[in-house]
Design a protein around this motif. Structure first.
Motif, short mmCIF file in Angstrom:
data_model
loop_
_atom_site.label_atom_id
_atom_site.label_comp_id
_atom_site.label_asym_id
_atom_site.label_seq_id
_atom_site.Cartn_x
_atom_site.Cartn_y
_atom_site.Cartn_z
N THR A 28 7.38 -10.89 -0.89
CA THR A 28 6.94 -12.18 -1.43
C THR A 28 5.74 -11.98 -2.34
O THR A 28 5.11 -10.92 -2.35
N VAL A 30 2.25 -14.45 -3.68
CA VAL A 30 1.49 -15.69 -3.56
C VAL A 30 0.45 -15.73 -4.66
O VAL A 30 -0.27 -14.74 -4.89
N SER A 88 3.93 -19.94 -3.74
CA SER A 88 4.49 -18.73 -3.13
C SER A 88 5.99 -18.69 -3.39
O SER A 88 6.66 -19.73 -3.50
N CYS A 97 7.15 -18.18 -10.52
CA CYS A 97 5.96 -18.56 -9.76
C CYS A 97 4.80 -18.87 -10.71
O CYS A 97 4.11 -19.89 -10.58
N GLY A 189 0.91 -9.65 -3.35
CA GLY A 189 2.33 -9.58 -3.06
C GLY A 189 2.96 -8.27 -3.46
O GLY A 189 2.29 -7.34 -3.90
N ASN A 351 0.09 -12.24 2.67
CA ASN A 351 -0.20 -12.42 1.25
C ASN A 351 -1.03 -13.68 0.99
O ASN A 351 -1.95 -13.66 0.17
N GLN A 352 -0.69 -14.76 1.67
CA GLN A 352 -1.42 -16.00 1.40
C GLN A 352 -2.88 -15.87 1.82
O GLN A 352 -3.77 -16.36 1.12
#
Length: 411
Positions: A28, A30, A88, A97, A189, A351-352
């Protein structure tokens, strides 16, 4: 375990700052956008306009098809120093994104029906804070410590003002404040550094900077009661003890954070021992510092049975006074620092979280900016017992207490 790749920073010609840290094993990506709009920027427009405007931005109505097609998630948050938009997506959707972030943040679609929908959501959130004892006590304490006209809820605004805001006011506020030269974008990410740099330069580089509006003056230090009692019927009472704290870039921050861990964080803290192990008094015990450049605040929150609130308050005051007057012993200090360093590391797993803290430190970390994040563990390790006692004495000496309890309990 291999060390995480070093974070990198780029500044575009329009003033937009980008902070990046690769997290290649993840699938992923973010992107967190922090716009430096503080609670002091909204005093004249209407306390709460930041929250309402940013909630409208988070709808991403201007790019809703792209959000669905690329499986992008958009979230928002508001703090005293900034508004945040978090986008995200799967790592392979990194380009979409970035495009969603640009469209939502700098070219939102605002209409009357969306405003009414989001206004209703925000007002329900205000009402919900008023129904939770710990949230309500925190809001009252914040308003006493920082009476800047934006404190009916903690840095979020005033529901009466929100109910009166017009679509034109929201549009004007957005146009004046959502500027690339007031924005930090932090990225984490499973994406490569150079390709991400090229992407964000292409997507964000042609945004035009603007003049950043001046914030309202900081209010004078409030006076008045150091203890506030509020009638709160029901089975549980709550206590919030709060004080103005130090900001993230202060040389005293590591010692202040250590003091709060000693006092109220984790199973080994003094309040956990005094209120849970020695006496079965408290339901919940929580303590921390909220980093902020304009409104740093330490708070200790405890909930208990109604008939035990006086004893709980006495214990909290005793432990705060003890920490302010006596340096902790070496063993206790070492345990607190290990806990603090461990918690700091745990905040950098997802990641966030990585992207969020990169952006927060870039905004609030002073000259080191995002680099302060990597320096903190060493600063925590070097804190001495005398430093902890001295900073505790400075902070705790200005504290206020908000007590929520049933003033007319049943016989």
């Amino acid at each position: 375990m291999a060390a995480a790749p070093a974070a990198r920073e780029w500044v575009l010609p329009n003033g937009l700052r980008i902070v990046f840290q690769a997290n290649e094993p993840t699938a992923t990506v973010v992107m967190c956008a922090f716009v430096e709009i503080t609670s002091l920027h909204e005093v004249r427009s209407g306390p709460g306009i930041r929250w309402l405007t940013n909630t409208m931005v988070g709808r991403a109505d201007s790019c809703e098809d792209l959000v669905r097609e690329a499986a992008v998630r958009v979230q928002t948050a508001v703090a005293a120093d900034y508004v945040e938009v978090v986008v995200s997506a799967p790592a392979e959707s990194v380009e979409q994104c970035a495009e969603v972030l640009r469209s939502a943040l700098f070219a939102p679609k605002f209409d009357a029906q969306a405003l009414e929908n989001e206004r209703a959501v925000v007002l329900r959130q205000f009402a919900a804070r008023g129904e939770i004892a710990t949230d309500y006590a925190t809001d009252v304490a914040y308003g006493r410590l920082y009476p800047n006209g934006s404190s009916a809820a903690w840095g979020a605004g005033d529901p009466v003002a929100v109910s009166k805001l017009t679509l034109e006011q929201v549009r004007s506020f957005h146009a004046a404040h959502y500027l690339p030269n007031a924005t930090v974008i932090s990225v984490s990410g499973g994406v490569a550094a150079e390709s991400t740099r090229e992407l964000l330069t292409r997507v964000m580089g042609n945004l035009l900077p603007g003049g950043i509006p001046q914030a309202a003056p900081r209010p004078a230090q409030p006076g008045g009661e150091a203890r506030v009692t509020i009638d709160w019927p029901g089975p549980s009472a709550a206590l919030c003890v709060a004080a103005q704290a130090v900001d993230l870039q202060s040389p005293d921050y590591p010692a202040a954070a250590t003091a709060m861990v000693l006092l109220a964080s984790g199973s080994g803290s003094r309040l956990q021992q005094a209120l849970r192990v020695d006496r079965a008094l408290a339901y919940t015990i929580w303590g921390d510092i909220t980093p902020s450049a304009i409104a740093p605040m330490l708070s200790v929150l405890v909930t208990c049975e109604q008939d035990q609130i006086a004893e709980v308050e006495a214990v909290v005051n005793y432990e705060m006074d003890r920490l302010a007057s006596e340096a902790p012993d070496a063993g206790e200090l070492l345990r607190a620092k290990r806990y603090l360093i461990g918690q700091h590391a745990l905040r950098h797993q997802r990641n966030q979280d990585i992207a969020h803290y990169l952006g927060v430190f870039e905004l609030l970390g002073g000259t080191p900016g995002y680099r302060l994040d990597t320096l903190l563990a060493g600063k925590f390790a070097g804190v001495g017992a005398t430093e902890v006692q001295q900073v505790a004495a400075e902070m705790f000496g200005r504290r206020i207490a908000v007590v929520l309890h049933d003033e007319a309990p049943a016989p």
